[in-house]
Scaffold this active site. Sequence first.
Site, mmCIF file in Angstrom:
data_model
loop_
_atom_site.group_PDB
_atom_site.id
_atom_site.type_symbol
_atom_site.label_atom_id
_atom_site.label_comp_id
_atom_site.label_asym_id
_atom_site.label_seq_id
_atom_site.Cartn_x
_atom_site.Cartn_y
_atom_site.Cartn_z
ATOM 1 C CB SER A 57 -1.052 0.036 1.105
ATOM 2 O OG SER A 57 -2.027 1.008 0.743
ATOM 3 C CG HIS A 81 2.470 15.031 5.091
ATOM 4 N ND1 HIS A 81 2.406 15.304 3.746
ATOM 5 C CD2 HIS A 81 1.668 13.959 5.284
ATOM 6 C CE1 HIS A 81 1.572 14.466 3.156
ATOM 7 N NE2 HIS A 81 1.111 13.625 4.073
ATOM 8 C CB CYS A 138 -3.323 -4.651 1.480
ATOM 9 S SG CYS A 138 -3.851 -3.164 0.627
#
Length: 120
Positions: free
Chosen positions: A64, A69, A84
Amino acid sequence: MQGLHLTADLRGCAPGNPAMTDPDALRRRCLAAVAAAALRPVGELFHRFPAPGGVTGVVLLAESHLAVHTWPELDAVTLDVYVCNLGADNSAKAHALLDTLLGVFEPARVERQSLLRGTE
């Protein structure tokens, strides 16, 4: 579509840490953390924002994704790890990835969230 989505909000991160402002430094640390967690990168993008901004980095995983950030002006970082679990349970790998990245930023405070996705 079953999976585990982990997020963490980090406060009190050292703004002088190269991973806070240098996309190449963040990229190296993220890819090393992905490899250490035995996850498989399939793509990546790292972008630096104008000063005093930080970096946004995304590593697409076969399992995935990882998104980071940084806000050096706020001494803050957000982490997003989603894996996943359809073919195999990758939950331990997701936790290992998140823990390694916590070590990169050494925050004073961490708020973690965990969400099981796709369960019936």
